[in-house]
Design a protein around this motif. Structure first.
Motif, mmCIF file in Angstrom:
data_model
loop_
_atom_site.group_PDB
_atom_site.id
_atom_site.type_symbol
_atom_site.label_atom_id
_atom_site.label_comp_id
_atom_site.label_asym_id
_atom_site.label_seq_id
_atom_site.Cartn_x
_atom_site.Cartn_y
_atom_site.Cartn_z
ATOM 1 N N VAL A 101 0.815 -1.208 0.000
ATOM 2 C CA VAL A 101 0.000 0.000 0.000
ATOM 3 C C VAL A 101 0.856 1.268 0.000
ATOM 4 N N ILE A 102 1.968 1.251 0.734
ATOM 5 C CA ILE A 102 2.821 2.440 0.775
ATOM 6 C C ILE A 102 3.369 2.754 -0.621
ATOM 7 N N GLY A 103 3.799 1.717 -1.343
ATOM 8 C CA GLY A 103 4.274 1.917 -2.711
ATOM 9 C C GLY A 103 3.170 2.414 -3.621
ATOM 10 N N ILE A 104 1.981 1.828 -3.482
ATOM 11 C CA ILE A 104 0.830 2.265 -4.283
ATOM 12 C C ILE A 104 0.501 3.717 -3.974
ATOM 13 N N ALA A 105 0.541 4.073 -2.674
ATOM 14 C CA ALA A 105 0.214 5.435 -2.261
ATOM 15 C C ALA A 105 1.213 6.443 -2.831
ATOM 16 N N GLY A 106 2.497 6.076 -2.822
ATOM 17 C CA GLY A 106 3.513 6.983 -3.359
ATOM 18 C C GLY A 106 3.331 7.225 -4.845
ATOM 19 N N LEU A 107 3.166 6.149 -5.608
ATOM 20 C CA LEU A 107 2.964 6.275 -7.043
ATOM 21 C C LEU A 107 1.667 7.013 -7.359
ATOM 22 N N ASN A 108 0.626 6.705 -6.582
ATOM 23 C CA ASN A 108 -0.671 7.337 -6.821
ATOM 24 C C ASN A 108 -0.640 8.831 -6.522
ATOM 25 N N THR A 109 0.148 9.224 -5.530
ATOM 26 C CA THR A 109 0.273 10.643 -5.210
ATOM 27 C C THR A 109 0.932 11.404 -6.351
ATOM 28 N N LEU A 110 1.965 10.821 -6.929
ATOM 29 C CA LEU A 110 2.622 11.452 -8.078
ATOM 30 C C LEU A 110 1.661 11.561 -9.258
ATOM 31 N N LEU A 111 0.891 10.493 -9.482
ATOM 32 C CA LEU A 111 -0.091 10.510 -10.563
ATOM 33 C C LEU A 111 -1.157 11.567 -10.306
ATOM 34 N N CYS A 112 -1.579 11.692 -9.052
ATOM 35 C CA CYS A 112 -2.615 12.670 -8.708
ATOM 36 C C CYS A 112 -2.096 14.105 -8.870
ATOM 37 N N LEU A 113 -0.844 14.338 -8.526
ATOM 38 C CA LEU A 113 -0.264 15.671 -8.712
ATOM 39 C C LEU A 113 -0.223 16.047 -10.189
ATOM 40 N N PHE A 114 0.191 15.079 -11.019
ATOM 41 C CA PHE A 114 0.187 15.306 -12.470
ATOM 42 C C PHE A 114 -1.232 15.595 -12.956
ATOM 43 N N PHE A 115 -2.182 14.808 -12.478
ATOM 44 C CA PHE A 115 -3.576 14.968 -12.877
ATOM 45 C C PHE A 115 -4.129 16.310 -12.405
ATOM 46 N N PHE A 116 -3.759 16.725 -11.187
ATOM 47 C CA PHE A 116 -4.264 17.979 -10.628
ATOM 48 C C PHE A 116 -3.841 19.176 -11.485
ATOM 49 N N PHE A 117 -2.571 19.229 -11.853
ATOM 50 C CA PHE A 117 -2.098 20.345 -12.680
ATOM 51 C C PHE A 117 -2.685 20.272 -14.088
ATOM 52 N N LEU A 118 -2.903 19.069 -14.584
ATOM 53 C CA LEU A 118 -3.567 18.911 -15.879
ATOM 54 C C LEU A 118 -5.005 19.416 -15.796
ATOM 55 N N CYS A 119 -5.665 19.150 -14.667
ATOM 56 C CA CYS A 119 -7.034 19.638 -14.455
ATOM 57 C C CYS A 119 -7.088 21.160 -14.494
ATOM 58 N N LEU A 120 -6.163 21.791 -13.777
ATOM 59 C CA LEU A 120 -6.154 23.254 -13.732
ATOM 60 C C LEU A 120 -5.979 23.839 -15.129
#
Length: 335
Positions: A101-120
């Motif tokens: 889960v920790i590995g999934i959370a780390g990768l998912n956070t990076l993906l979410c940051l990319f997605f967040f800036f793409l959203c903006l």
């Protein structure tokens, strides 16, 4: 959505992971005691889907639809939410694999940051020409992805500062209001028809609020009155949106017949299963928490049991459509 000749998987397939995962997290326990075996199969299915998505993302032309139409980019939110839901299923049923889960959370956070800036970036493009693109409920995955990340990280590290958690949940609410305004502008035009222009993903109007409620209950950062008020508001939105869905289904059957009207598979249909399951999860966790027990407890308990059957039947129906579609396409390919 992909214009290459070789299409491995629809980019929206993250919704499959979201829908099945939230059922295992919530309504599954209403019908079964154990879930380790089916969760293991779910983990395998998730791995296959994401490996296919990664492989396809490396193909030439994969990102073209995302760049040409900003609405398409929001399907990445289903990838984020899918991984977040997967982490919760692992926590609940697969104790020996919790180190993942920790590995999934780390990768998912990076993906979410990319997605967040793409959203903006894409929200800016949508507001510049709000009636040019066919805006629909998929844009609400911006809210869903952030709230799913909040739930994932607070379960991993309960000591995260309350201010930070509250700020992130509030950010998700702001994004929800922004998306709702865009949808209002889109449907304010009286020329649209419910049979052709009202999309499956519009059910995320209540799904995004449900996951906001789940994030609030899971973290305990908001008052019982606020959360209870949100629950009733979500129920109201759900009844309105799904009432429109029933009307749309009736009109589609009348116009196209049963098969083309309501019995044809499309990957976007999984969003409905996710939103149904998310409202169940929101209600379930709310009732399990003594902090959020209210005078409506008995009604909510009764509703939860009834809604569990709705979630299960809707999922079974979608699985049948999915399997039949897969079998049909395989048969036609072999022929």
């Amino acid at each position: 959505m992909i214009y290459e000749e070789e299409k491995i998987i629809n980019p929206s397939a993250g919704a499959i992971v979201m829908a099945i995962g939230i059922f295992l997290y919530g309504a599954w326990r209403q019908f079964f005691t154990h879930g380790a075996v089916v969760s293991g199969l779910y983990l395998l299915l998730t791995l296959i889907i994401y490996l296919m998505l990664i492989r396809q993302s490396l193909q030439k032309g994969f990102w073209k639809p995302f760049l040409s139409n900003p609405v398409n980019s929001f399907v990445i939110g289903s990838w984020v939410a899918g991984l977040s839901v997967l982490s919760q299923v692992i926590f609940k049923y697969l104790e020996r694999l919790q180190f993942l889960v920790i590995g999934i959370a780390g990768l998912n956070t990076l993906l979410c940051l990319f997605f967040f800036f793409l959203c903006l970036f894409n929200f800016k493009k949508l507001w510049l020409r709000p009636t040019f693109h066919h805006i629909h409920g998929v844009i609400l995955l911006s809210t869903v992805s952030i709230q799913s990340l909040v739930i994932m990280w607070t379960n991993l590290f309960p000591g995260i500062p309350t201010t930070m958690v509250a700020s992130l949940i509030t950010m998700g609410v702001v994004l929800y209001l922004n998306c709702s305004a865009l949808l209002f502008v889109r449907y304010r035009n009286k020329t649209w028809a419910i049979t052709d222009d009202w999309t499956n993903t519009n059910c995320i109007l209540h799904g995004a609020l449900s996951i906001t409620g789940l994030a609030a209950v899971s973290t305990g950062v908001f008052s019982s009155f606020l959360v209870t008020s949100l629950w009733w508001f979500v129920l109201g939105i759900l009844l309105v949106v799904e009432g429109m869905e029933l009307l749309r289904a009736y009109l589609r059957v009348k116009k196209l017949g049963w098969h083309k009207g309501v019995c044809t598979y499309h990957v976007s249909q999984w969003s409905r299963n996710f939103t149904f399951g998310m409202f169940y999860a929101f209600t379930m966790v709310m009732l399990e928490s003594p902090v959020y027990t209210s005078v409506f407890y008995d009604f909510q308990q009764w509703f939860l049991y009834l809604w569990g059957w709705v979630v299960a039947i809707a999922l079974i129906y979608e699985l049948i459509l999915w399997i039949y579609s897969f079998y049909k396409s395989s048969f036609e390919t072999s022929s």
